[in-house]
Design an enzyme around this catalytic site. Structure first.
Site, PDB file in Angstrom:
ATOM      1  N   HIS A   1      -5.978  -5.016   5.153  1.00 39.34           N
ATOM      2  CA  HIS A   1      -5.662  -5.001   3.722  1.00 39.34           C
ATOM      3  C   HIS A   1      -5.504  -6.449   3.262  1.00 39.34           C
ATOM      4  O   HIS A   1      -4.396  -7.003   3.265  1.00 39.34           O
ATOM      5  CB  HIS A   1      -4.371  -4.212   3.477  1.00 39.34           C
ATOM      6  CG  HIS A   1      -4.078  -3.953   2.040  1.00 39.34           C
ATOM      7  ND1 HIS A   1      -3.489  -2.787   1.613  1.00 39.34           N
ATOM      8  CD2 HIS A   1      -4.260  -4.694   0.936  1.00 39.34           C
ATOM      9  CE1 HIS A   1      -3.332  -2.825   0.300  1.00 39.34           C
ATOM     10  NE2 HIS A   1      -3.783  -3.984  -0.130  1.00 39.34           N
TER      11      HIS A   1
ATOM     12  N   GLU B   1      -8.828  -2.065   2.884  1.00 40.82           N
ATOM     13  CA  GLU B   1      -7.989  -1.589   1.784  1.00 40.82           C
ATOM     14  C   GLU B   1      -7.735  -2.718   0.794  1.00 40.82           C
ATOM     15  O   GLU B   1      -7.713  -3.893   1.178  1.00 40.82           O
ATOM     16  CB  GLU B   1      -6.626  -1.117   2.312  1.00 40.82           C
ATOM     17  CG  GLU B   1      -6.680  -0.025   3.348  1.00 40.82           C
ATOM     18  CD  GLU B   1      -5.290   0.350   3.843  1.00 40.82           C
ATOM     19  OE1 GLU B   1      -5.148   1.443   4.395  1.00 40.82           O
ATOM     20  OE2 GLU B   1      -4.347  -0.465   3.682  1.00 40.82           O
TER      21      GLU B   1
ATOM     22  N   HIS C   1       1.020   5.269   5.795  1.00 43.00           N
ATOM     23  CA  HIS C   1       2.197   4.519   5.351  1.00 43.00           C
ATOM     24  C   HIS C   1       3.456   5.086   6.002  1.00 43.00           C
ATOM     25  O   HIS C   1       3.847   6.225   5.745  1.00 43.00           O
ATOM     26  CB  HIS C   1       2.388   4.482   3.835  1.00 43.00           C
ATOM     27  CG  HIS C   1       3.167   3.282   3.399  1.00 43.00           C
ATOM     28  ND1 HIS C   1       2.590   2.063   3.131  1.00 43.00           N
ATOM     29  CD2 HIS C   1       4.497   3.092   3.249  1.00 43.00           C
ATOM     30  CE1 HIS C   1       3.513   1.178   2.814  1.00 43.00           C
ATOM     31  NE2 HIS C   1       4.683   1.784   2.884  1.00 43.00           N
TER      32      HIS C   1
END
Length: 251
Positions: free
Chosen positions: A43, A70, A205
Site C-alpha cells: 500500500h 492498494e 484489516h
C-alpha cells in the site's frame, strides 16, 4: 481455499527507520512466497512512510504470484522530502507502470494512520467509474475497500468492480466480546449480497491468528485475505516461515 496475501508495509517501515535497504522488501516477499503465501500486497502512500513507489516496481518485476497494490486512486504526485527517495508519482501512475494482477482502491487520506473505512459510493462512485474502466483496459482486476453495507456493495457492482475487500476492523474489535456474533453476522450478510450479485469477496484489516479462523469459516465464498501488521509481529515471534504456515492453517 481462501488465498493468503502478505502485506509487506511493516517490513518497509522497519527499513525506512534507517538510511539503509535492510530489511529487503523483495527478499521478504520471496521468503513469504517460498513459505506458501499465495500473493503479496503493498500500500504505497504519498508520504512513502513505508512502501515506496520503487518497491512496487521491484516487486512487479520479480513476483510470479498475485501482486495486489492498494491505495487511494485520487492520490496525486508528491515531492519526496527524504534524500535518496524518489518522488511519489501518483497512485495511478504506479499502477500504469506495474500493471499488478489486482488493484485495491482505498479511500484513505494522507493524514490517516491506517485505512479505517470503506468507500461511500453514493459520493465517490461517479469519480471511480472512469478509473475502474481504465484499470480494466490495463488488464488489472479491481477491488474496492468497503464496509459491510448492502447498499454500498450493490453500488460497487454497478460501477464495475470485480471484487470488494471488506474492512474487517469492526469484526476484529468485537472479537471475543458480547458483540462478536452480531458484528460477524453483518459480514456474513455482506458476503451473501456479494455472492448474489456475482461480486468477488476479499477481506482485510486487523485479522490475526486468533480471529481469522472464525471469520474465514463463517463468511461465504471468501477469495482472499491480506494480512500485514499482525503477520509481521507473529513473524518476529515465531519466524517468518512458521508465521505464513500458521495463517495458511487458519484458512
Amino acid at each position: 481455499m481462501t488465498a493468503l496475501s502478505i502485506n509487506l508495509n511493516k517490513i518497509a517501515l522497519i527499513r525506512n527507520s534507517r538510511d539503509t535497504e535492510y530489511p529487503s522488501v523483495p527478499l521478504h516477499a520471496a521468503r513469504c512466497v517460498a513459505a506458501g503465501a499465495h500473493g503479496i500486497t503493498v500500500h504505497p502512500r504519498p508520504d512513502q512512510r513505508h512502501i515506496r513507489a520503487d518497491d512496487c516496481y521491484e516487486l512487479a518485476a520479480m513476483l510470479d504470484v498475485e501482486f495486489n497494490i492498494e491505495g487511494n486512486p485520487f492520490a496525486a504526485p508528491m515531492k519526496s522530502d527524504r534524500p535518496g527517495v524518489s518522488d511519489y508519482p501518483g497512485f495511478l501512475n504506479i499502477i500504469r507502470k506495474t500493471r499488478p494482477a489486482q488493484c485495491t482502491l482505498v479511500p484513505d487520506t494522507n493524514s490517516q494512520l491506517t485505512s479505517d473505512h470503506g468507500f461511500d459510493l453514493t459520493r465517490d462512485g461517479e469519480r471511480l467509474l472512469p478509473i475502474i474502466e481504465e484499470l480494466h483496459e490495463l488488464g488489472v482486476r479491481v477491488s474496492l475497500f468497503m464496509d459491510p453495507v448492502e447498499e454500498q456493495i450493490r453500488l460497487a457492482r454497478e460501477i464495475g468492480a470485480d471484487r470488494i475487500e471488506l474492512y474487517t476492523g469492526p469484526y476484529a474489535s468485537a472479537f471475543g466480546s458480547n458483540d462478536q456474533d452480531q458484528v460477524l453476522q453483518t459480514f456474513i450478510d455482506a458476503s451473501d449480497v456479494a455472492a448474489e450479485i456475482g461480486l468477488g469477496l476479499n477481506a482485510g484489516h486487523d485479522l490475526n491468528l486468533h480471529n481469522l479462523m472464525l471469520f474465514s469459516s463463517s463468511v461465504k465464498d471468501l477469495l482472499e485475505v491480506s494480512i500485514g501488521h499482525a503477520f509481521t509481529v507473529d513473524a518476529i515471534e515465531m519466524g517468518l516461515e512458521k508465521a505464513v504456515k500458521s495463517y495458511l492453517a487458519c484458512l
